[in-house]
Design a protein around this motif. Structure first.
Motif, short mmCIF file in Angstrom:
data_model
loop_
_atom_site.label_atom_id
_atom_site.label_comp_id
_atom_site.label_asym_id
_atom_site.label_seq_id
_atom_site.Cartn_x
_atom_site.Cartn_y
_atom_site.Cartn_z
N ALA A 117 28.27 63.30 29.84
CA ALA A 117 29.62 63.88 29.88
C ALA A 117 30.62 63.01 30.65
CB ALA A 117 29.57 65.28 30.48
N VAL A 118 30.16 62.30 31.67
CA VAL A 118 31.10 61.54 32.48
C VAL A 118 31.71 60.39 31.69
CG1 VAL A 118 29.46 59.87 33.48
CG2 VAL A 118 31.46 60.59 34.80
N GLY A 119 31.00 59.90 30.70
CA GLY A 119 31.54 58.84 29.85
C GLY A 119 31.64 57.51 30.58
N GLU A 120 32.21 56.55 29.90
CA GLU A 120 32.38 55.22 30.48
C GLU A 120 33.63 55.18 31.34
OE1 GLU A 120 30.29 52.83 30.30
OE2 GLU A 120 28.96 53.52 28.69
N PRO A 121 33.59 54.43 32.44
CA PRO A 121 34.80 54.27 33.26
C PRO A 121 35.83 53.44 32.52
CG PRO A 121 33.10 52.76 34.00
CD PRO A 121 32.47 53.62 32.93
N PRO A 122 37.07 53.48 32.99
CA PRO A 122 38.09 52.63 32.35
C PRO A 122 37.70 51.16 32.46
CG PRO A 122 38.89 53.51 34.43
CD PRO A 122 37.62 54.23 34.13
N ALA A 123 38.09 50.41 31.47
CA ALA A 123 37.76 48.99 31.47
C ALA A 123 38.40 48.30 32.67
CB ALA A 123 38.25 48.34 30.18
N SER A 124 37.78 47.22 33.10
CA SER A 124 38.29 46.46 34.24
C SER A 124 39.10 45.28 33.72
CB SER A 124 37.13 45.98 35.12
OG SER A 124 37.60 45.26 36.22
N PRO A 125 40.41 45.42 33.58
CA PRO A 125 41.22 44.35 32.98
C PRO A 125 41.40 43.19 33.94
CG PRO A 125 42.64 46.12 33.73
CD PRO A 125 41.22 46.57 33.98
N ASP A 126 41.72 42.04 33.39
CA ASP A 126 41.95 40.85 34.21
C ASP A 126 43.35 40.86 34.83
OD1 ASP A 126 39.43 39.87 33.59
OD2 ASP A 126 40.16 38.85 31.78
N GLY A 127 44.30 41.50 34.14
CA GLY A 127 45.67 41.40 34.58
C GLY A 127 46.06 42.26 35.77
N PRO A 128 45.96 43.61 35.66
CA PRO A 128 46.46 44.47 36.73
C PRO A 128 45.74 44.23 38.06
CG PRO A 128 46.08 45.73 34.73
CD PRO A 128 45.47 44.37 34.51
N GLY A 129 46.47 44.50 39.15
CA GLY A 129 45.88 44.36 40.47
C GLY A 129 44.99 45.52 40.83
N TRP A 130 44.41 45.46 42.01
CA TRP A 130 43.45 46.47 42.43
C TRP A 130 44.07 47.86 42.47
CZ3 TRP A 130 44.48 49.44 46.65
CH2 TRP A 130 45.42 48.96 47.57
N ARG A 131 45.33 47.95 42.87
CA ARG A 131 45.96 49.27 42.98
C ARG A 131 46.10 49.93 41.61
NH1 ARG A 131 49.89 51.26 47.42
NH2 ARG A 131 50.48 53.29 46.60
N GLU A 132 46.54 49.17 40.63
CA GLU A 132 46.68 49.71 39.28
C GLU A 132 45.31 50.11 38.71
OE1 GLU A 132 50.17 47.52 40.40
OE2 GLU A 132 48.06 46.91 40.34
N GLN A 133 44.30 49.30 39.00
CA GLN A 133 42.95 49.61 38.52
C GLN A 133 42.44 50.92 39.12
OE1 GLN A 133 40.00 46.41 38.39
NE2 GLN A 133 41.65 44.93 38.74
N LEU A 134 42.64 51.11 40.41
CA LEU A 134 42.14 52.32 41.06
C LEU A 134 42.95 53.55 40.66
CD1 LEU A 134 41.14 51.13 44.65
CD2 LEU A 134 39.87 51.05 42.49
N THR A 135 44.22 53.36 40.37
CA THR A 135 45.03 54.48 39.88
C THR A 135 44.51 54.95 38.52
OG1 THR A 135 47.00 53.73 41.07
CG2 THR A 135 47.34 55.22 39.20
N ALA A 136 44.26 54.00 37.62
CA ALA A 136 43.71 54.35 36.31
C ALA A 136 42.33 54.99 36.45
CB ALA A 136 43.63 53.10 35.43
N TRP A 137 41.52 54.46 37.34
CA TRP A 137 40.18 55.00 37.59
C TRP A 137 40.24 56.46 38.00
CZ3 TRP A 137 37.55 57.17 41.67
CH2 TRP A 137 36.15 57.11 41.67
#
Length: 239
Positions: A82-102
């Protein structure tokens, strides 16, 4: 590690071996997990049993035990599914954008399957998907001056914040608003005793920013991480 934990590790991490001869297995762990998720989504985690899941699959309870040792292992399979796959880890956005999407993806997973809040409590064996969620946070913060323990703690902090807001949303119901529920419960009392609680009364009277607790708390957590990263990575002035 106990026997139950060993069984969970085997089910989550080891590919089941199929006999080279004889009939193909009638069930798969994926089908069993999907049936459990369907039942939990409809009736809650408390309604899930080996008997009911077997019934959904048109099998007997005893035949289900050939694949899954018991309910604890069944719930572990369900959570992993049910938890599914986490959001992809893109090369472009910084750590803050990645953790917000997460955080928003995790919040959405809890909204789709509220019983996950109960199924993912306490120390337990994580499956490949759940561990991938942890990997995303730790990897996003890698190379920014934080220790390994701090990167792990950041993941726990973010998940805890998302869980707290998800718990409030679950209590409010699918059509409810956590803050509206709080205002309804406190409104009359605070209004009558505004002289004793003037700050609370004034805050409740302001209509802006309702139900923004997820984003507000997330932003403050990330602000704190940003301040720590800045302190760790900025050049120190020469003595």
């Amino acid at each position: 590690m106990g026997e139950a934990a060993n069984d969970t590790v085997r089910l989550l991490w080891e590919q089941p071996t199929r006999p080279s001869r004889g009939p193909k297995p009638a069930l798969s762990l994926e089908r069993i997990a999907a049936a459990g998720v369907e039942l939990a989504d409809a009736e809650g985690l408390g309604a899930v049993s080996m008997q009911k899941v077997a019934g959904l699959l048109d099998f007997t309870k005893m035949s289900l035990y050939r694949y899954v040792p018991g309910k604890a292992e069944l719930v572990a399979l369900m959570a992993e599914s049910a938890v599914g796959e986490p959001p992809a880890s893109p090369d472009g956005p910084g750590w803050r954008e990645q953790l917000t999407a997460w955080a928003h993806h995790l919040s959405a997973a809890f909204a789709r399957h509220p019983w996950l809040l109960d199924a993912t409590l306490g120390p337990r064996v994580l499956g490949p998907r759940e561990l991938a969620w942890l990997e995303r946070v730790v990897a996003a913060l890698d190379g920014h001056g934080l220790t390994g323990a701090e990167r792990m703690d950041a993941a726990v902090l973010l998940a805890g914040h998302v869980r707290t807001i998800a718990e409030q949303a679950r209590a409010a119901g699918p059509d409810g608003s956590p803050e509206a529920e709080l205002l309804a419960a406190l409104g009359t009392v605070v209004h009558r005793h505004a002289d004793r609680y003037p700050a609370v009364a004034a805050a409740m009277a302001e209509p802006d920013g309702r139900d923004q607790a997820l984003d507000f708390g997330l932003a403050r957590i990330l602000d704190g991480l940003a301040a720590l990263i800045e302190r760790r990575t900025s050049p120190r002035p020469e003595a």
